[in-house]
Design an enzyme around this catalytic site. Structure first.
Site, short mmCIF file in Angstrom:
data_model
loop_
_atom_site.label_atom_id
_atom_site.label_comp_id
_atom_site.label_asym_id
_atom_site.label_seq_id
_atom_site.Cartn_x
_atom_site.Cartn_y
_atom_site.Cartn_z
N GLU A 205 0.81 -1.22 0.00
CA GLU A 205 0.00 0.00 0.00
C GLU A 205 0.84 1.27 0.00
OE1 GLU A 205 -2.85 -0.48 3.12
OE2 GLU A 205 -3.78 -2.20 2.14
N LYS A 340 -15.49 -1.70 1.97
CA LYS A 340 -14.72 -2.14 0.81
C LYS A 340 -15.70 -2.69 -0.22
CE LYS A 340 -10.51 -3.39 3.36
NZ LYS A 340 -9.70 -4.52 3.89
#
Length: 430
Positions: A205, A340
């Site tokens: 990330e 999500k």
């Protein structure tokens, strides 16, 4: 005419070099919408299912040709001539076509790609940005970025137990300035790591993944970087953690093993006390997945002890599923929901999850996945739904920066954008 003419699908690659699904919807009028689907590394066991080919001769079994084929042979014929303006009908049709509780027949990656591409085509048909189309006339606020600057756990190859250490620039006057705060801290953090002789390689990330000795050392180094950048910890910038506790939970012994704490095992009660010590020492504003997704008794204790002091985010706990979220609300578990898109698989179900959380006075965080693409849908969604928070990685890797740049464009285009900063955390006594 806003009716679906063609749905194209393609196997492409995500930020980890793994296959994912790209979908393009084209209407009879020529309006188009294209979406790429993300993928997670640490996944909740109750998430909607990504359909993988399991063909060891291609991409180590991770190909998505079956999902792509399902779009072409099952989904496109059924959705042709439906209006892209009827998102609820499209998503209901997709769910019925699949017919399983976890979208395992057609694949959540196929279903989500089509769902989001239809929304983008609808926005294009109306001449709107995606966030404008989703929001309608709702007021729009810019989200606080939860920037993952040190990666550990399943997102990195180091000895840090917790998966993410984040900075939250709540003291900034705007999103643009918040992003600047975060970028400056990120660069100062890199300098500190170099001075200590530590690598500045990054994880999935975009955060640094140094081989630190403990979770506390990670927090301490971030504090130093905040101060070196000229900001005040606990005023300009707070800290956040995604513990991803399910990754180091032993279900047989019901203990949590922290390798960085000399391989010490913790009961749920002991781990809650450990967190309490951390938030008393460091300006921590948010803890995500602090306990295992099935340790509901532990979550109850965590919420009772820390629920008014810190944001307790459920990710694996809730998996963007309204049934799980409602159960958490009923049992007074956690105080925030991570959203999500690919955990549930359609835009409609995602919006329902957000609204359910908000009505219960839970905060909402829109999130990326560790396997991302150049797709920027979550940036538009965070603004459209006024969630106030977004997790989309650090200040490196184009797959992360793409979302931040989209948010900058949105903020510039909005007539009177608001950035609430610390006020976003309305359910805490701060």
């Amino acid at each position: 005419m806003p009716y679906i003419k063609t749905i194209n699908s393609l196997e492409v690659l995500d930020s980890r070099g793994n296959p994912t699904v790209e979908v393009e919807v084209i209407t009879l009028s020529g309006a188009k919408g294209k979406t790429l689907v993300p993928s997670g590394a640490s996944t909740g066991e109750h998430e909607a299912v990504e359909l993988r080919d399991s063909d060891s001769k291609r991409y180590l079994g991770k190909g998505v040709l079956k999902a792509v084929e399902n779009v072409a042979t099952v989904i496109e014929p059924r959705l042709q001539n439906l209006s892209v303006l009827d998102q609820a009908l499209i998503d209901q049709t997709l769910i019925q076509l699949d017919g399983t509780p976890n979208k395992s027949k057609l694949g959540a990656n196929a279903i989500l790609g089509v769902s989001l591409a239809c929304a983008r085509a609808a926005a294009d048909y109306l001449g709107l940005e995606l966030y404008e189309y989703i929001a309608g006339i709702a007021p729009k606020q810019m989200p606080v970025p939860m920037m993952n600057v040190i990666n550990g756990g399943a997102h990195a190859s180091n000895s840090v137990d917790f998966q993410e250490f984040m900075i939250l620039p709540t003291g900034a006057p705007s999103f643009k300035e918040a992003l600047r705060y975060g970028a400056e801290v990120f660069h100062h953090l890199g300098k500190i790591l170099k001075q200590k002789g530590l690598p500045t390689t990054v994880g999935d990330e975009g955060g640094y993944a140094p081989d630190l000795n403990s979770n506390k050392e990670a927090l301490q180094i971030i504090l130093e970087a905040i101060q070196n950048a000229g900001y005040v910890p606990g005023k300009d910038i707070f800290l956040g953690m995604d513990v991803a506790a399910s990754e180091f939970y032993d279900r047989e012994t019901k203990k949590y093993l922290l390798a960085s704490e000399n391989n010490k095992t913790f009961s749920s009660e002991e781990l809650v006390s450990y967190y309490e010590q951390l938030i008393n020492k460091y300006p921590i504003l948010s803890i995500e997945d602090g306990l295992d997704q099935n340790d509901w008794d532990g979550w109850k204790l965590l919420t009772q002890k820390l629920g008014q002091k810190v944001q307790l985010v459920g990710d694996d706990l809730f998996v963007t599923n309204t049934q799980k979220i409602q159960e958490g609300i009923d049992k007074q578990i956690a105080n925030s929901v991570l959203i999500k898109l690919n955990q549930i698989g359609t835009l409609t179900e995602t919006l329902e999850a957000i609204e359910m959380a908000k009505k219960a006075s839970y905060t909402v965080v829109i999130s990326h996945r560790s396997g991302e693409t150049e797709d920027t849908t979550i940036a538009d969604l965070a603004v459209a739904m006024n969630t106030g928070q977004i997790k989309t990685g650090s200040c490196s890797r184009t797959d992360r920066i793409a979302k931040y740049n989209q948010l900058l464009r949105i903020e510039k285009n909005m007539s009177n954008p608001s950035y609430l900063g610390l006020k976003v955390f309305y359910n805490l006594k701060k």
